[in-house]
Motif scaffolding. Sequence first.
Motif, PDB file in Angstrom:
ATOM      1  N   LYS A  27     -42.026 -27.233 -17.716  1.00  0.00           N
ATOM      2  CA  LYS A  27     -41.339 -28.066 -16.722  1.00  0.00           C
ATOM      3  C   LYS A  27     -40.853 -27.219 -15.543  1.00  0.00           C
ATOM      4  O   LYS A  27     -40.987 -27.603 -14.384  1.00  0.00           O
ATOM      5  CB  LYS A  27     -40.159 -28.771 -17.386  1.00  0.00           C
ATOM      6  N   VAL A  28     -40.298 -26.048 -15.853  1.00  0.00           N
ATOM      7  CA  VAL A  28     -39.791 -25.161 -14.802  1.00  0.00           C
ATOM      8  C   VAL A  28     -40.918 -24.730 -13.865  1.00  0.00           C
ATOM      9  O   VAL A  28     -40.792 -24.825 -12.634  1.00  0.00           O
ATOM     10  CB  VAL A  28     -39.106 -23.913 -15.411  1.00  0.00           C
ATOM     11  N   ILE A  29     -42.048 -24.279 -14.420  1.00  0.00           N
ATOM     12  CA  ILE A  29     -43.102 -23.768 -13.554  1.00  0.00           C
ATOM     13  C   ILE A  29     -43.793 -24.888 -12.785  1.00  0.00           C
ATOM     14  O   ILE A  29     -44.320 -24.658 -11.687  1.00  0.00           O
ATOM     15  CB  ILE A  29     -44.138 -22.929 -14.341  1.00  0.00           C
ATOM     16  N   ARG A  30     -43.783 -26.097 -13.322  1.00  0.00           N
ATOM     17  CA  ARG A  30     -44.420 -27.221 -12.623  1.00  0.00           C
ATOM     18  C   ARG A  30     -43.513 -27.867 -11.591  1.00  0.00           C
ATOM     19  O   ARG A  30     -43.994 -28.477 -10.632  1.00  0.00           O
ATOM     20  CB  ARG A  30     -44.915 -28.262 -13.632  1.00  0.00           C
ATOM     21  N   GLU A  31     -42.211 -27.724 -11.758  1.00  0.00           N
ATOM     22  CA  GLU A  31     -41.280 -28.348 -10.810  1.00  0.00           C
ATOM     23  C   GLU A  31     -40.805 -27.390  -9.728  1.00  0.00           C
ATOM     24  O   GLU A  31     -40.155 -27.813  -8.775  1.00  0.00           O
ATOM     25  CB  GLU A  31     -40.086 -28.933 -11.563  1.00  0.00           C
ATOM     26  N   ARG A  32     -41.126 -26.109  -9.871  1.00  0.00           N
ATOM     27  CA  ARG A  32     -40.758 -25.170  -8.807  1.00  0.00           C
ATOM     28  C   ARG A  32     -41.504 -25.533  -7.528  1.00  0.00           C
ATOM     29  O   ARG A  32     -42.696 -25.792  -7.531  1.00  0.00           O
ATOM     30  CB  ARG A  32     -41.097 -23.735  -9.208  1.00  0.00           C
ATOM     31  N   ARG A  33     -40.783 -25.575  -6.432  1.00  0.00           N
ATOM     32  CA  ARG A  33     -41.372 -25.868  -5.127  1.00  0.00           C
ATOM     33  C   ARG A  33     -40.871 -24.836  -4.112  1.00  0.00           C
ATOM     34  O   ARG A  33     -39.801 -24.246  -4.280  1.00  0.00           O
ATOM     35  CB  ARG A  33     -40.962 -27.265  -4.638  1.00  0.00           C
ATOM     36  N   SER A  34     -41.623 -24.649  -3.046  1.00  0.00           N
ATOM     37  CA  SER A  34     -41.149 -23.839  -1.928  1.00  0.00           C
ATOM     38  C   SER A  34     -40.315 -24.748  -1.033  1.00  0.00           C
ATOM     39  O   SER A  34     -40.859 -25.616  -0.343  1.00  0.00           O
ATOM     40  CB  SER A  34     -42.338 -23.244  -1.157  1.00  0.00           C
ATOM     41  N   VAL A  35     -39.014 -24.558  -1.087  1.00  0.00           N
ATOM     42  CA  VAL A  35     -38.072 -25.431  -0.375  1.00  0.00           C
ATOM     43  C   VAL A  35     -37.601 -24.750   0.902  1.00  0.00           C
ATOM     44  O   VAL A  35     -37.164 -23.601   0.881  1.00  0.00           O
ATOM     45  CB  VAL A  35     -36.864 -25.774  -1.285  1.00  0.00           C
ATOM     46  N   ARG A  36     -37.680 -25.482   2.006  1.00  0.00           N
ATOM     47  CA  ARG A  36     -37.308 -24.911   3.302  1.00  0.00           C
ATOM     48  C   ARG A  36     -36.110 -25.598   3.947  1.00  0.00           C
ATOM     49  O   ARG A  36     -35.612 -25.141   4.969  1.00  0.00           O
ATOM     50  CB  ARG A  36     -38.520 -24.957   4.250  1.00  0.00           C
ATOM     51  N   LYS A  37     -35.631 -26.689   3.349  1.00  0.00           N
ATOM     52  CA  LYS A  37     -34.451 -27.377   3.868  1.00  0.00           C
ATOM     53  C   LYS A  37     -33.398 -27.416   2.769  1.00  0.00           C
ATOM     54  O   LYS A  37     -33.622 -27.996   1.699  1.00  0.00           O
ATOM     55  CB  LYS A  37     -34.799 -28.795   4.335  1.00  0.00           C
ATOM     56  N   TYR A  38     -32.246 -26.794   3.053  1.00  0.00           N
ATOM     57  CA  TYR A  38     -31.209 -26.620   2.045  1.00  0.00           C
ATOM     58  C   TYR A  38     -29.911 -27.331   2.428  1.00  0.00           C
ATOM     59  O   TYR A  38     -29.610 -27.538   3.609  1.00  0.00           O
ATOM     60  CB  TYR A  38     -30.924 -25.128   1.837  1.00  0.00           C
ATOM     61  N   ASP A  39     -29.151 -27.677   1.390  1.00  0.00           N
ATOM     62  CA  ASP A  39     -27.809 -28.231   1.569  1.00  0.00           C
ATOM     63  C   ASP A  39     -26.880 -27.071   1.903  1.00  0.00           C
ATOM     64  O   ASP A  39     -26.511 -26.284   1.020  1.00  0.00           O
ATOM     65  CB  ASP A  39     -27.376 -28.928   0.273  1.00  0.00           C
ATOM     66  N   SER A  40     -26.522 -26.938   3.163  1.00  0.00           N
ATOM     67  CA  SER A  40     -25.728 -25.786   3.609  1.00  0.00           C
ATOM     68  C   SER A  40     -24.296 -25.806   3.058  1.00  0.00           C
ATOM     69  O   SER A  40     -23.605 -24.779   3.112  1.00  0.00           O
ATOM     70  CB  SER A  40     -25.690 -25.725   5.138  1.00  0.00           C
ATOM     71  N   SER A  41     -23.862 -26.941   2.524  1.00  0.00           N
ATOM     72  CA  SER A  41     -22.501 -27.026   1.958  1.00  0.00           C
ATOM     73  C   SER A  41     -22.466 -26.512   0.517  1.00  0.00           C
ATOM     74  O   SER A  41     -21.384 -26.313  -0.045  1.00  0.00           O
ATOM     75  CB  SER A  41     -21.998 -28.472   2.001  1.00  0.00           C
TER      76      SER A  41
END
Length: 215
Positions: free
Chosen positions: A13-27
């Motif tokens: 599940k971990v390796i399949r749900e990992r994504r390259s995320v470029r927009k983060y919750d800055s709070s």
Amino acid sequence: MASELKVEQEFSKVIRERRSVRKYDSSWKIPDEEIKEILAEAILAPSSSNLQPWRFIVITDQEIKAKLLPIAHNQAQTTESSAMIAVLGDTEAYSNAETIYGQASAMGLMPEDVAATMAKRSREGYSSLPKEKLEDIALVDGGLVSMQLMLAAKARGYDTVPMGGYDAAALKELFQISDRYIPVMLIALGKAAVEGRATNRLPLEDVVHWNGFQA
């Protein structure tokens, strides 16, 4: 058997749900202790002769992130993520051989004489290699620890993106990094504001060859 299957399913599940995320919750701020825990799991990665050439700069201060922003080509995750982690490779990691193998002996992982022999062999062998080869080794080992870091973060519910788009020379200047160390990559770490895009992979039969290779 049931517990082993659960662990396998969780890892899958971990390796399949990992994504390259470029927009983060800055709070969202990840506590320093939790970042340390992620890094402690990351450094369990393998390395050449166990010399562990990786070094990390963890950047959580917003003023320093602002200085890093143009170096990272103004990628928004640089300032919006909880932390930016610069992964470096030590081209003189062999200088730590006595310490590493001495600790292994003290922990009962190998006899003292074996540890001394391996330390001597590592120091002499690696120190005789050209700088280019030492850089190659540091980059390979740096890639291994970086992937483990990203999976460790995902297992805790956090998101990451590996960043190769940055000015390595400017990064070294900002943090006064000597030529002994080479930048491997930047990794943004935080909580996604927008879920990373799913990506496809080439079919396994296109990338795997058995007992030979045909381009």
